[in-house]
Design an enzyme around this catalytic site. Structure first.
Site, PDB file in Angstrom:
ATOM      1  N   LYS A 170       0.870  -1.177   0.000  1.00  0.00           N
ATOM      2  CA  LYS A 170       0.000   0.000   0.000  1.00  0.00           C
ATOM      3  C   LYS A 170       0.902   1.221   0.000  1.00  0.00           C
ATOM      4  O   LYS A 170       1.424   1.628   1.028  1.00  0.00           O
ATOM      5  CB  LYS A 170      -0.898   0.000   1.240  1.00  0.00           C
ATOM      6  CG  LYS A 170      -2.236   0.760   1.070  1.00  0.00           C
ATOM      7  CD  LYS A 170      -2.105   2.220   0.731  1.00  0.00           C
ATOM      8  CE  LYS A 170      -1.678   3.036   1.931  1.00  0.00           C
ATOM      9  NZ  LYS A 170      -1.628   4.525   1.595  1.00  0.00           N
ATOM     10  N   CYS A 279      12.465  11.056   9.276  1.00  0.00           N
ATOM     11  CA  CYS A 279      12.108  10.642  10.628  1.00  0.00           C
ATOM     12  C   CYS A 279      13.307  10.604  11.566  1.00  0.00           C
ATOM     13  O   CYS A 279      13.169  10.818  12.767  1.00  0.00           O
ATOM     14  CB  CYS A 279      11.413   9.283  10.597  1.00  0.00           C
ATOM     15  SG  CYS A 279      12.318   8.011   9.702  1.00  0.00           S
ATOM     16  N   GLU A 377       7.478  15.855  16.965  1.00  0.00           N
ATOM     17  CA  GLU A 377       8.073  15.759  15.637  1.00  0.00           C
ATOM     18  C   GLU A 377       7.389  16.749  14.701  1.00  0.00           C
ATOM     19  O   GLU A 377       6.198  16.647  14.427  1.00  0.00           O
ATOM     20  CB  GLU A 377       7.934  14.334  15.093  1.00  0.00           C
ATOM     21  CG  GLU A 377       8.646  14.139  13.768  1.00  0.00           C
ATOM     22  CD  GLU A 377       8.572  12.704  13.279  1.00  0.00           C
ATOM     23  OE1 GLU A 377       9.588  12.194  12.789  1.00  0.00           O
ATOM     24  OE2 GLU A 377       7.492  12.094  13.386  1.00  0.00           O
TER      25      GLU A 377
END
Length: 470
Positions: A170, A279, A377
């Site tokens: 996906k 990240c 974040e």
């Protein structure tokens, strides 16, 4: 205009069961660049059934058969690498040098690493009377993000193929083009029908259907912490394995003996790479408090020197991926100012001369570790500099986070760098730079579980069986 309205299921390009499309927006122009189909749970059922049928035979293939397949994919990847770079530039706004450089290199590197690991991997090991077998886990749902589309797609697909698993990919809805090209490569390389399947669509629909599906044995997800938590809950009823690579708020500790001009400038420019959408980015720069004035000057010059503009041009930084992401980053910049952080570069709004496209100013704050901009974040080009008193204080600041994905240590004394790295509670640490495709990557704490990259990445897709009395 790109139009990708078919899914890849059971070795064929096929229309979705229920036709429904969505536009894809070019973040550099805010204009429509193409369309994709949005899948449904019925499409997931069809793909999972194909993967389950294929697993019976593919799981029994020889190492040589799987090496042949991966090498055929490698030839296709090299042949179409420039197309991948162009797609990444359009779908997520990466500058052309980055899209055609590190972005595509990462995918190619993970493919080459999977081939190297597979050649030497021991799937059986006898210990006394017991044979320990490592067998493919089964049908895998692979859910990938938009920020490094080839890196985080290839680091899942190729170890899974090498291990003997079948899968449903996906891809990210915001950056779907490069995955489509990769699927075409895998098809051209001769992947057996049902082994690799791909459905485009919304994560809340396709990801949820895969996570809950009875015939999916494992989910590997890279993305945000809230989505990772929801996937874990969805997967719990079927007790499937869930591998998560989630967010980060990584600390970059610059030791007192390090060259400030080189390391502060490098850390600042590094934070702005990929528009801060990484990240493991070193978003908290920890420096000796006694040298803060010098640090601020260097960081400001480095941030102001980052050129921002059209990804097709010769600029260091392009836009962020979407209007939504732009707005989130602007809210964090405003929050930093409201909290009392000192703004030393950048700030709210677009860079001068850019009135269209989701461009953000390379921004640097000096703040404290209790501020929201140091806790959460941001996923944009926003660096927070924090002063420390001594090494114990630096390590305490670094570890004072809900996340633990990446970390950085810069200094001249290698033994001190190593000592600091041992004390940092995080999954991957880079000491004075360096890069290694075989280094395991993954998080502590809320940054996830499991490991990807290299040999450790294979173990995510394997079950361990003991045959006693062998």
């Amino acid at each position: 205009m790109r139009s990708y309205t078919q899914f890849y299921i059971d070795g064929q390009w096929t229309a979705p069961i229920t036709p429904r499309t969505a536009e894809v927006i070019n973040p550099a122009t805010e204009e429509v660049s193409g369309e994709i189909s949005l899948g449904s749970p019925a499409d997931v059922d069809k793909a999972v059934a194909a993967a389950r049928r294929a697993f019976a035979s593919y799981s029994e293939t020889s190492v040589k058969d799987r090496l042949d397949l991966l090498e055929a994919i490698q030839a296709e990847y090299i042949r179409r690498e420039a197309e991948l770079g162009e797609a990444i530039m359009v779908e997520m706004g990466a500058p052309t040098a980055l899209a055609n450089g590190f972005h595509t290199l990462l995918g190619k590197g993970h493919l080459g690493t999977a081939i190297e690991v597979l050649r030497a991997f021991k799937f059986e090991e006898q210990r006394g009377p017991t044979m320990i077998r490592k067998e493919p886990i089964g049908v895998c749902g692979l859910i990938t993000p938009w920020n490094w589309p080839m890196n985080q797609t290839c680091v899942k697909i190729f170890p899974a193929l090498a291990a003997g698993c079948t899968m449903i990919l996906k891809p990210p809805q915001l950056a779907p083009y490069s995955a489509q090209i990769l699927a075409e490569m895998i098809h051209a390389a001769g992947v057996p029908a049902g082994v690799f399947n791909m459905i485009q669509g919304q994560g809340s629909v396709i990801g949820a259907a895969l996570s809950k599906h009875e015939d999916v044995d494992m989910i590997s997800f890279t993305g945000s912490e809230p989505v990772g938590v929801q996937i874990t809950k969805d997967a719990a009823d079927t007790v499937k394995r869930v591998g998560l690579e989630l967010g980060g708020k990584s600390a970059w500790i610059v030791l007192d003996d390090a060259s400030l001009p080189a390391n502060v400038a490098g850390a600042t420019a590094g934070m702005m790479g990929n528009s801060g959408q990484t990240c493991s980015a070193g978003s908290r720069l920890l420096v000796p408090a006694s040298r803060m004035d010098e640090v601020k000057k260097i960081a400001a010059e480095a941030a102001n020197g980052v050129t921002v503009g059209d990804p097709a041009g010769n600029f260091a930084m392009g836009p962020v991926v979407s209007k939504s992401q732009y707005n989130i980053i602007q809210q964090y910049i405003e929050k930093g100012t409201a909290e009392g952080a000192e703004l030393v570069a950048g700030g709210p709004g677009r860079p001068e001369g850019l009135d269209k496209g989701w461009y953000v100013k390379p921004t640097v704050f000096v703040g404290t570790n209790d501020m929201v901009i140091a806790r959460e974040e941001i996923f944009g080009p926003v660096l927070v500099i924090i002063g420390y008193d001594d090494l114990d204080h630096a390590v305490a600041i670094a570890n004072d986070s809900n996340f633990g994905l990446g970390g950085y240590v810069s200094g001249e004394d290698v033994d001190t760098c190593r000592a600091v790295s041992r004390r940092m509670r995080t999954g991957a640490i880079w000491v004075n730079g360096g890069f290694d495709f075989n280094a395991p990557f993954g998080g502590y704490k809320r940054s996830g579980n499991g490991r990807e990259w290299g040999e450790l990445g294979f173990h995510e897709y394997l079950e361990v069986k003991s045959v006693v009395g062998w």
